[in-house]
Scaffold this motif. Sequence first.
Motif, PDB file in Angstrom:
ATOM      1  N   LEU A  67      -3.393   1.568  10.955  1.00 59.38           N
ATOM      2  CA  LEU A  67      -3.272   0.909   9.584  1.00 59.38           C
ATOM      3  C   LEU A  67      -2.004   1.137   9.119  1.00 59.38           C
ATOM      4  O   LEU A  67      -1.256   0.243   8.742  1.00 59.38           O
ATOM      5  N   LEU A  68      -1.483   2.410   9.087  1.00 54.69           N
ATOM      6  CA  LEU A  68      -0.253   2.803   8.608  1.00 54.69           C
ATOM      7  C   LEU A  68       0.846   1.995   9.194  1.00 54.69           C
ATOM      8  O   LEU A  68       2.009   1.577   8.655  1.00 54.69           O
ATOM      9  N   LEU A  69       0.902   1.993  10.608  1.00 51.80           N
ATOM     10  CA  LEU A  69       1.901   1.263  11.393  1.00 51.80           C
ATOM     11  C   LEU A  69       2.043  -0.392  11.090  1.00 51.80           C
ATOM     12  O   LEU A  69       3.145  -0.842  10.973  1.00 51.80           O
ATOM     13  N   GLU A  70       0.552  -0.990  10.910  1.00 51.04           N
ATOM     14  CA  GLU A  70       0.471  -2.306  10.662  1.00 51.04           C
ATOM     15  C   GLU A  70       1.005  -2.755   9.328  1.00 51.04           C
ATOM     16  O   GLU A  70       1.860  -3.679   9.440  1.00 51.04           O
ATOM     17  N   GLN A  71       0.893  -1.804   8.545  1.00 50.44           N
ATOM     18  CA  GLN A  71       1.306  -2.140   6.810  1.00 50.44           C
ATOM     19  C   GLN A  71       2.777  -1.779   6.777  1.00 50.44           C
ATOM     20  O   GLN A  71       3.212  -2.134   5.640  1.00 50.44           O
ATOM     21  N   ARG A  72       3.287  -0.998   7.728  1.00 48.90           N
ATOM     22  CA  ARG A  72       4.639  -0.605   7.598  1.00 48.90           C
ATOM     23  C   ARG A  72       4.605   0.093   6.049  1.00 48.90           C
ATOM     24  O   ARG A  72       5.852  -0.067   5.371  1.00 48.90           O
ATOM     25  N   LEU A  73       3.971   0.764   5.774  1.00 49.30           N
ATOM     26  CA  LEU A  73       4.104   1.716   4.531  1.00 49.30           C
ATOM     27  C   LEU A  73       4.976   2.699   4.373  1.00 49.30           C
ATOM     28  O   LEU A  73       5.068   3.491   5.576  1.00 49.30           O
ATOM     29  N   GLU A  74       5.874   2.657   3.416  1.00 47.86           N
ATOM     30  CA  GLU A  74       6.895   3.765   3.053  1.00 47.86           C
ATOM     31  C   GLU A  74       6.343   4.950   2.407  1.00 47.86           C
ATOM     32  O   GLU A  74       6.059   4.553   1.211  1.00 47.86           O
ATOM     33  N   GLN A  75       6.246   6.107   2.931  1.00 47.61           N
ATOM     34  CA  GLN A  75       5.865   7.363   2.344  1.00 47.61           C
ATOM     35  C   GLN A  75       4.529   7.021   1.626  1.00 47.61           C
ATOM     36  O   GLN A  75       4.544   7.409   0.189  1.00 47.61           O
ATOM     37  N   PRO A  76       3.331   6.679   2.236  1.00 49.48           N
ATOM     38  CA  PRO A  76       2.089   6.628   1.557  1.00 49.48           C
ATOM     39  C   PRO A  76       1.493   7.919   1.060  1.00 49.48           C
ATOM     40  O   PRO A  76       2.107   8.976   1.796  1.00 49.48           O
ATOM     41  N   LEU A  77       0.785   8.126   0.149  1.00 53.71           N
ATOM     42  CA  LEU A  77       0.105   9.125  -0.360  1.00 53.71           C
ATOM     43  C   LEU A  77      -1.379   9.022   0.177  1.00 53.71           C
ATOM     44  O   LEU A  77      -1.980   8.080  -0.077  1.00 53.71           O
ATOM     45  N   LEU A  78      -1.914  10.075   0.908  1.00 55.09           N
ATOM     46  CA  LEU A  78      -3.197  10.008   1.573  1.00 55.09           C
ATOM     47  C   LEU A  78      -4.165  10.618   0.355  1.00 55.09           C
ATOM     48  O   LEU A  78      -3.779  11.832   0.063  1.00 55.09           O
ATOM     49  N   VAL A  79      -5.326  10.157  -0.039  1.00 54.05           N
ATOM     50  CA  VAL A  79      -6.206  10.590  -0.631  1.00 54.05           C
ATOM     51  C   VAL A  79      -7.708  10.640   0.127  1.00 54.05           C
ATOM     52  O   VAL A  79      -8.175   9.677   0.392  1.00 54.05           O
ATOM     53  N   GLY A  80      -7.811  11.824   0.475  1.00 54.59           N
ATOM     54  CA  GLY A  80      -8.984  12.022   1.372  1.00 54.59           C
ATOM     55  C   GLY A  80     -10.298  12.763   0.707  1.00 54.59           C
ATOM     56  O   GLY A  80     -10.048  13.858   0.293  1.00 54.59           O
ATOM     57  N   TRP A  81     -11.277  12.203   0.656  1.00 50.85           N
ATOM     58  CA  TRP A  81     -12.415  12.582  -0.146  1.00 50.85           C
ATOM     59  C   TRP A  81     -13.559  13.077   1.033  1.00 50.85           C
ATOM     60  O   TRP A  81     -13.867  12.317   1.707  1.00 50.85           O
ATOM     61  N   SER A  82     -13.810  14.532   0.941  1.00 48.95           N
ATOM     62  CA  SER A  82     -14.615  14.977   1.976  1.00 48.95           C
ATOM     63  C   SER A  82     -14.276  14.555   3.449  1.00 48.95           C
ATOM     64  O   SER A  82     -13.332  14.950   3.973  1.00 48.95           O
ATOM     65  N   MET A  83     -15.191  13.942   4.149  1.00 51.19           N
ATOM     66  CA  MET A  83     -14.777  13.399   5.469  1.00 51.19           C
ATOM     67  C   MET A  83     -13.343  12.867   5.488  1.00 51.19           C
ATOM     68  O   MET A  83     -12.683  13.285   6.575  1.00 51.19           O
ATOM     69  N   GLY A  84     -12.712  12.049   4.470  1.00 44.34           N
ATOM     70  CA  GLY A  84     -11.351  11.303   4.741  1.00 44.34           C
ATOM     71  C   GLY A  84     -10.583  12.706   4.522  1.00 44.34           C
ATOM     72  O   GLY A  84      -9.480  12.382   5.277  1.00 44.34           O
ATOM     73  N   ALA A  85     -10.802  13.731   4.073  1.00 46.24           N
ATOM     74  CA  ALA A  85      -9.610  14.831   3.972  1.00 46.24           C
ATOM     75  C   ALA A  85      -9.468  15.203   5.670  1.00 46.24           C
ATOM     76  O   ALA A  85      -8.413  15.572   6.118  1.00 46.24           O
ATOM     77  N   MET A  86     -10.642  15.638   6.299  1.00 48.62           N
ATOM     78  CA  MET A  86     -10.630  15.757   7.796  1.00 48.62           C
ATOM     79  C   MET A  86      -9.776  14.910   8.574  1.00 48.62           C
ATOM     80  O   MET A  86      -9.188  15.118   9.346  1.00 48.62           O
ATOM     81  N   VAL A  87     -10.177  13.427   8.325  1.00 45.25           N
ATOM     82  CA  VAL A  87      -9.371  12.469   8.749  1.00 45.25           C
ATOM     83  C   VAL A  87      -7.997  12.455   8.711  1.00 45.25           C
ATOM     84  O   VAL A  87      -7.183  12.441   9.660  1.00 45.25           O
ATOM     85  N   ALA A  88      -7.480  12.810   7.358  1.00 44.15           N
ATOM     86  CA  ALA A  88      -6.232  13.041   6.965  1.00 44.15           C
ATOM     87  C   ALA A  88      -5.695  14.318   7.984  1.00 44.15           C
ATOM     88  O   ALA A  88      -4.498  14.328   8.346  1.00 44.15           O
ATOM     89  N   PHE A  89      -6.323  15.363   7.665  1.00 40.63           N
ATOM     90  CA  PHE A  89      -5.869  16.557   8.504  1.00 40.63           C
ATOM     91  C   PHE A  89      -5.545  16.187  10.056  1.00 40.63           C
ATOM     92  O   PHE A  89      -4.655  16.635  10.653  1.00 40.63           O
ATOM     93  N   ASP A  90      -6.404  15.617  10.506  1.00 45.09           N
ATOM     94  CA  ASP A  90      -6.568  15.324  12.085  1.00 45.09           C
ATOM     95  C   ASP A  90      -5.321  14.497  12.348  1.00 45.09           C
ATOM     96  O   ASP A  90      -4.423  14.774  13.222  1.00 45.09           O
ATOM     97  N   TYR A  91      -4.989  13.591  11.182  1.00 48.79           N
ATOM     98  CA  TYR A  91      -3.939  12.312  11.422  1.00 48.79           C
ATOM     99  C   TYR A  91      -2.648  13.340  11.499  1.00 48.79           C
ATOM    100  O   TYR A  91      -1.567  13.319  12.245  1.00 48.79           O
ATOM    101  N   LEU A  92      -2.460  14.169  10.600  1.00 46.26           N
ATOM    102  CA  LEU A  92      -1.351  14.981  10.222  1.00 46.26           C
ATOM    103  C   LEU A  92      -1.090  15.969  11.592  1.00 46.26           C
ATOM    104  O   LEU A  92       0.047  16.309  11.873  1.00 46.26           O
ATOM    105  N   ARG A  93      -2.354  16.454  12.154  1.00 48.72           N
ATOM    106  CA  ARG A  93      -1.920  17.344  13.126  1.00 48.72           C
ATOM    107  C   ARG A  93      -1.379  16.654  14.425  1.00 48.72           C
ATOM    108  O   ARG A  93      -0.751  17.207  15.026  1.00 48.72           O
ATOM    109  N   ARG A  94      -1.793  15.370  14.671  1.00 54.86           N
ATOM    110  CA  ARG A  94      -1.491  14.667  15.752  1.00 54.86           C
ATOM    111  C   ARG A  94      -0.291  13.842  15.498  1.00 54.86           C
ATOM    112  O   ARG A  94       0.376  13.830  16.512  1.00 54.86           O
ATOM    113  N   TYR A  95      -0.101  13.356  14.441  1.00 56.34           N
ATOM    114  CA  TYR A  95       1.031  12.407  14.068  1.00 56.34           C
ATOM    115  C   TYR A  95       2.239  12.966  13.359  1.00 56.34           C
ATOM    116  O   TYR A  95       3.101  12.115  13.096  1.00 56.34           O
ATOM    117  N   GLY A  96       1.927  14.197  12.678  1.00 59.22           N
ATOM    118  CA  GLY A  96       3.103  14.528  11.884  1.00 59.22           C
ATOM    119  C   GLY A  96       2.846  14.365  10.319  1.00 59.22           C
ATOM    120  O   GLY A  96       2.244  13.428  10.039  1.00 59.22           O
TER     121      GLY A  96
END
Length: 267
Positions: A67-96
């Motif tokens: 999604l972030l690649l498709e939308q070409r977002l510039e410096q987005p802020l991620l808002v992770g609620w509950s499971m969403g925070a784990m999704v953000a953690f895994d994204y940051l761990r694997r994609y930086g």
Amino acid sequence: MFCRDIGSGPPLVFLHGWSCHGGFFGPQEAALANRFRLLLPDLPGHGATPAGANPGIPALADALHDLLLEQRLEQPLLVGWSMGAMVAFDYLRRYGQQEIAGLVIEDMTARLQTGPDWRLGLGGSFDAAQNAAVLAAMRSDWAGHSAAFLPHLFARNSQPDAALLQWISGEIAHNDSRAMAAIWASMAEQDFRALLPQLSLPCLIIHGGESQLYAPEVSLWLEQTLPNAQRRCLAQSGHMPHLEQPDAFNAALAEFAASVKALPANA
């Protein structure tokens, strides 16, 4: 992946909790779309997005990356609620973290399951045996299981708004039990304790002071473990501050987003 995209301005990407969908951020749409661009995806297996072949946290993080690649977002802020925070953690761990402006963690922990070396998981005592029982219950009787856990999402000893309770109940009941069980099992396998000290990006931790799922010590640990974190307690909220105290949540989010956007990129 289905995604609502509304408003204009600095991009905020909302990542919902397990068994929910992007529509659970309705109060944020109403209040923030005049100042920010809001992206509200239904993560795979939730809402209008099919589960795919291997539903789990890695697959959801991959969908976020796409999604972030498709939308070409510039410096987005991620808002992770509950499971969403784990999704953000895994994204940051694997994609930086270089392309992400900041992270909001809403009432979540770094590891769901507890054990001898970890008491800050779900309920403070959610061990492997309890996890197995929960998985069996959701696989055999999704309607009964979802109805039983629903009251625990709200603030302790509160009287939830009847209309909100009925709406959430209906939305959660529509989920496929197999997908929910697979994603839950994946959540229970995750352990992000070693990752968090490596995250230098700005983080805001929002937790409910009356959460029935996570004790205040969880948010304190997160604040102490993340190198660049601040914490905000919404005292009258449970596991869903963005729905239970939306005005206070929106104000905290907007203030944090404005401070993050004032920083130089990759600062």
